[in-house]
Scaffold this active site. Structure first.
Site, PDB file in Angstrom:
ATOM      1  CG  HIS B 112       6.731   6.991  17.898  1.00 30.61           C
ATOM      2  ND1 HIS B 112       6.822   8.495  18.250  1.00 30.61           N
ATOM      3  CD2 HIS B 112       4.934   7.450  18.042  1.00 30.61           C
ATOM      4  CE1 HIS B 112       6.445   9.649  18.698  1.00 30.61           C
ATOM      5  NE2 HIS B 112       4.691   9.027  18.504  1.00 30.61           N
ATOM      6  CG  ASP B 151       2.446  11.752  14.366  1.00 28.92           C
ATOM      7  OD1 ASP B 151       1.307  10.703  14.145  1.00 28.92           O
ATOM      8  OD2 ASP B 151       2.740  12.677  15.075  1.00 28.92           O
ATOM      9  CG  HIS B 153       3.342  12.563  19.052  1.00 30.44           C
ATOM     10  ND1 HIS B 153       2.295  12.530  18.750  1.00 30.44           N
ATOM     11  CD2 HIS B 153       2.802  13.585  20.493  1.00 30.44           C
ATOM     12  CE1 HIS B 153       1.385  12.802  19.494  1.00 30.44           C
ATOM     13  NE2 HIS B 153       1.976  12.716  20.797  1.00 30.44           N
ATOM     14  CG  ASP B 240      -0.560  14.080  16.123  1.00 29.35           C
ATOM     15  OD1 ASP B 240      -0.171  13.917  14.652  1.00 29.35           O
ATOM     16  OD2 ASP B 240      -0.654  12.674  16.280  1.00 29.35           O
TER      17      ASP B 240
HETATM   18 ZN   LIG Z   1       1.051  11.475  16.950  1.00 29.88          ZN
END
Ligand SMILES: [Zn+2]
Ligand SMILES: [Zn+2]
Lengths: 564, 438
Positions: B112, B151, B153, B240
């Site tokens: 991120h 991931d 996200h 995740d």
């Molecule tokens: Zn994540």
């Protein structure tokens, strides 16, 4: 007085050490096909004319179990294994007598699959039918929760002579290593028992009833009685004996490199302020990686009897050995012959040594003396290069915390202790080419036996506390106790120290020799759903490998005697 | 005796003494059970699997990628230097051929973290993969690289850093941004005008299972990789998507992650998120490592695994199929899309608001890109944070043409220190980083 006995490849050294230092030393040839006889002869000879009541205890370093493993002369042992998720446990098969039964414990010690007693009984029946008498039982994560191993033992009942449970063998992680270790323990058990009985009987006949200790690969000792439950611990005590022999003469303020120069190989180890470094995992022997605690030692294939020749215009030393030096009647030139030619060592036939080195000198286009010097120099340099590689390996061990990563502690010895047959002749040259200070271990011909005699009892314990579950356990010790949320890391230290002391005494330690040390000390918050639920505390403590309380006087006497 | 088919390197850095805060998901305990599992399985004893000690990145490695305000030391902790260093260590081992592939099991994560860094967002401060890739380009002359981000996200930081780079293919599979942080990663996000199509987003609906993930890999990711022909494939391996993850809503499994790894054949894997620290991480990591090593992982079945319960619904299967069609079409038409974006303009502008959730910082960016037919174009970012920091960041890309390089330098020279708190120039041609302060 203490008897120290070290079984070597060609001969067995036995010493008697006491107030006056080295009181007596004898040598008997090692008969690998009749090791009992060798050991018993050694004990008989050393105790001749020595009043039985003057002997306080005996420490033995034997190659009995080691040889059995290396030569593949193990008695057949069975294994019953449970696994849970991960690598297929079939990959860790030890022999045809290996059974995988249902059951599973996860990384946090929770049961994820139940034991099926019927399946266990069926496996046991097949082992029994195959004539197996000793077995090992190992579950994945049994060092976290030994319940399944115990349930299996219970289901099996009394049909075997000895059942080794993985969690009692080691509290460290490593399922495949735990399987190997437990298997080896079961496999050497009958042999070790025979030995145990023979030694006890033989000493008893001489009226000697003192405690008998066995040297382990970690340079510590355990009582002979205890060794019945951990016979595998006696594997590879040889290298440890020589390291412990050097400890008595190592400075306690700096880092020392120990070089034990033998005929075929040179064994090396590192002492930090007189304390030997432990290997990160455990003994590796004949393809078995184990959890048997061991000193961090490294061996390279260069020794006094290494075969010397010229290949493609380049001098080559070892790793093979064809026999003794030519100066001692061997067939091929060796570094020892180089020492004879250079007149740095006596006792061999220099003429034959010269004959051996001559063709090498011819191939290199130098004089015999120059060739001998080159061989001598190269031997020293290759040994030092091997030592540097070992130190690099020690220093490249991964670390798991920011603190360790930034502090980056590095081993960096500035002192060398040499021992072994030709040690004295190499010492000066090591100093010249390495820039380290170099000393020779006094009485280094029998240093291994002296080290064996002076070693103290060692052991370790691992304690886990999970305050969310309200439980603290030390599975190796069959210890568990409920705790509340206020249980702290300090409480864990205290509890661990107590357990460790009890264990050490059980193994034969004298209270004055119990010096505990923290090996691992971790504490984590257990957070579930953003809420602090408790603490996960992990403490590992050991009795450091080292010498018994009285060693300083004894080693001082030995040093003085050598100086005379 | 067990033997790996591929030589696989591992860096394991669990940072047992570092946390964002005591009860934060990114805390000391996160890789504890994974380490227990790795040690108990004896993975490091397998012939062909080798553990490396993590290196530490230096400030130059970071400045090659990020504009850090006020400076690198203030946005990074020691643990970030080691975590990025772990990725670098593995990458070096792969490049030096001491291993065939490798996995950096490190924390904290990084995907991120964008090019400009005012603080931490999505548990990330600096981008581990980008720091590693730019190090490889600088040291080993690597050119074309693909990042496949698995991931849950959207890796908006990695996307941002490579938005204008046609030599870095960034493909992200993640839970639909309408249902989860950071709210981006839609199929329409395909990269900047000079690099259209080298960013591809495959948003997956909540409760996507093994079949959906593997479908996207087989249908989109592998064919695109075949065409792009990267020298290296990097996998940003967040874990995740696992059905037990507390922060997400997917139905992926340890076996699914292992299958994905086997199909993707990444050269380098870098751990990203994953917060089911007991139920998922120990098993997913073992699965990935065994798959990398070319070993059997059929016994890596986590507690609670039930193929019936974890089966995705028919409507999800349809949605995934449609999304993949859209992404494939974008990829096929990437040149036309780029042409259309560029039009006849000389510069392209973009305005964005970026939120740093860890520290609660709001940043507004105005980005100006030179539209150049000869290179990927110099970029200028005018960034203001609600903490009052105003910075001008100029990035001259690795393969900038001389006109674009001159433009970048001219922007830097002419910017007035009085107008900004910090003016910086990242010149990737001579690998320099210059700062003008007020
Ligand atoms: Zn994540
Ligand atoms: Zn240009």
């Amino acid at each position: 007085m203490i008897i120290g006995l070290d079984v070597g490849g060609t001969h067995t050294d036995v010493v008697l050490v006491g107030e006056n230092g080295l009181e007596k030393q004898i040598k008997v040839p090692t008969d690998t096909s009749a090791l009992f006889h060798t050991v018993l002869t050694g004990l008989e000879k050393i105790t001749e004319n020595v009043p039985a009541d003057e002997i306080s205890h005996t420490v033995l370093s034997t190659t009995l179990t080691t040889n059995a493993i290396v030569q593949g002369k193990l008695s057949p042992a069975g294994m019953i294994v449970t696994s849970g998720p991960g690598i297929d446990p079939e990959a860790f098969r030890t022999s045809e007598h290996y059974f995988i039964v249902p059951g599973g414990i996860d990384h946090s010690g929770r049961e994820i699959e139940k034991i099926d007693p019927e399946k266990v009984k069926a496996a046991a029946a097949r082992l029994e039918k195959a004539g197996i008498r000793d077995i090992g039982v190992v579950g994945k994560f049994s060092a976290r929760n030994p319940a399944h191993e115990r349930q299996i033992a219970e289901a099996i009942g009394p049909r075997f002579e000895k059942v080794f449970l993985g969690h009692q063998i080691s509290g460290n992680f490593g399922f495949p290593r735990r399987i190997n270790t437990t298997f080896l323990n079961a496999s050497v058990y009958p042999l070790h028992c025979q030995f145990f009985e023979a030694v006890k009987k033989s000493l008893k006949q001489k009226g000697i009833t003192v405690p008998i200790h066995i040297l382990k690969a970690d340079g510590g000792t355990m009582g002979l009685d205890t060794s019945i439950d951990f016979p595998g611990q006696s594997i590879l005590s040889g290298p440890a004996a020589s390291v412990m022999g050097s400890v008595a003469f190592a400075p306690d303020y700096t880092e020392t490199l120990v070089l034990d120069i033998g005929g075929t190989s040179t064994d090396m180890a590192v002492l930090i302020k007189g304390v030997p470094l432990l290997a990160p995992h455990g003994v590796d022997i004949s393809g078995y990686k184990t959890l048997i605690r061991a000193l961090n030692s490294h061996s390279i294939g260069i020794g006094g009897d290494s075969r010397v020749r010229v290949e493609n215009g380049e001098l080559k030393i070892g790793p093979d050995r064809t026999g003794p030096a030519m100066g001692y009647g061997g067939a091929d030139p060796t570094p020892t012959d180089a020492l004879f030619v250079l007149e740095r060592s006596e006792g061999g036939d220099r003429r034959r040594a010269v004959q051996g080195i001559e063709p090498i000198a011819g191939q290199l286009g130098v004089s015999v003396e120059e060739a001998a010097y080159e061989i001598f120099d190269k031997t020293c340099r290759e040994i030092l290069a091997g030592a540097r590689e070992m130190i690099e390996n020690i220093n490249s061990k991964p670390v798991y915390t920011v603190k360790e990563a930034l502090e980056g502690y590095q081993v960096n010895p500035d002192h060398i202790l040499v021992l072994g047959g030709p040690a004295a002749y190499f010492a000066e040259h090591f100093q010249n080419i390495s820039g380290y200070t170099v000393d020779t271990v006094p009485e280094c011909q029998v240093a291994n036996a002296i080290g064996t005699a002076l070693s103290r009892t060692t052991c370790e314990i691992t304690l886990f506390a999970d305050t969310q579950k309200g439980l603290v356990t030390a599975p190796e010790e069959s210890f568990s106790q409920t705790v509340d949320l206020h249980f702290t890391r300090q409480d864990a230290h205290q509890m661990g120290t107590n357990l460790l002391k009890q264990k050490a005494v059980r193994l034969g330690a004298k209270t004055e020799d119990i010096e505990t040390e923290l090996l691992e000390d971790l504490e984590f918050n257990i957070v579930r759903g953003f809420r602090l639920m408790g603490k996960n505390i992990r403490v590992k403590q050991q009795i450091k490998p080292g010498l018994i309380h009285d060693f300083k006087n004894i080693s001082k006497k030995i040093k003085e005697a050598c100086a005379r | 005796m067990l033997k790996a088919l591929n030589k696989t390197g591992l860096v394991f850095f669990p940072a047992f003494d570092w946390a964002i805060s005591a009860t934060h998901p990114e805390r000391e305990e996160r890789l504890l059970y994974t380490q227990d599992q790795v040690l108990e399985e004896g993975l490091f004893d397998i012939e062909g699997i080798r553990e490396f000690k993590s290196d530490i990145v230096d400030i130059k490695d970071v400045q090659r990628v990020h504009f850090s305000y006020p400076d690198v030391w203030r946005v990074m902790t020691e643990s970030h230097f080691i975590s990025a260093g772990g990725a670098k260590t593995i990458a070096n081992a792969v490049m030096e051929k001491s291993v065939d592939n490798g996995f950096a099991l490190v924390r904290p994560p990084g995907h991120h973290a964008m090019r400009v860094v005012h603080g931490g967002r999505g548990f990330c401060n600096v981008n581990n993969e980008a720091i590693m890739i730019e190090h490889l380009r600088h040291t080993y002359g690597i050119d074309r690289v693909a990042i496949v981000d698995t991931d849950c996200h959207h890796g908006d930081g990695s996307q941002d850093i490579y938005w204008h780079d046609p030599d870095t293919l960034y493909i992200s599979l993640h839970q639909d941004g309408r249902t989860i942080y950071p709210g981006s990663g839609f199929t329409s996000e395909v990269g900047g005008p000079n690099a259209a199509g080298t960013t591809l987003n495959i948003p997956l609906p909540p409760y996507t299972g093994e079949s959906g993930f593997l479908y996207a890999i087989n249908e989109v990711v592998l064919p695109v990789l075949d065409e792009f022909k990267p020298e290296l494939i990097i996998n940003s391996a967040g874990q995740d998507n696992h059905f037990s993850d507390p922060l997400t809503n997917m139905l992926f499994t340890a076996k699914g992650y292992a299958d994905l790894t086997r199909l993707l054949k990444p050269d380098i894997v870098v751990l990203e998120g994953g917060y089911s620290i007991e139920g998922a991480l120990p098993y997913v990591n073992i699965g990935i490592i065994l798959a990398l090593a070319g070993m059997d992982y059929s016994h890596v079945i986590e507690p609670g695994y039930d193929p019936e319960k974890l089966k995705q619904s028919e409507s999800i299967t349809q949605t995934v199929k449609q999304t993949c069609e859209t992404v494939k079409a974008n990829w096929a038409q990437r040149e036309a899309i780029g042409r259309k974006m560029r039009g006849n303009q000389k510069f392209a502008e973009r305005r964005r608001n970026i939120f740093y959730d860890t520290e609660g910082i709001y940043e507004t960016q105005k980005e100006t890109l030179k539209l150049c037919p000869d290179c990927s174009g110099t970029v200028k970012i005018d960034s203001t944070s609600d903490r009052g920091a105003h910075i001008l960041a100029i990035h001259i890309p690795r393969k900038a043409c001389s006109a674009c390089r001159d433009l970048g330098r001219q922007w830097f020279e002419s910017a007035k220190p009085a107008d900004y708190d910090m003016i910086c120039l990242q010149d990737r041609i001579d690998d320099t980083y210059q700062v003008k302060n007020k």
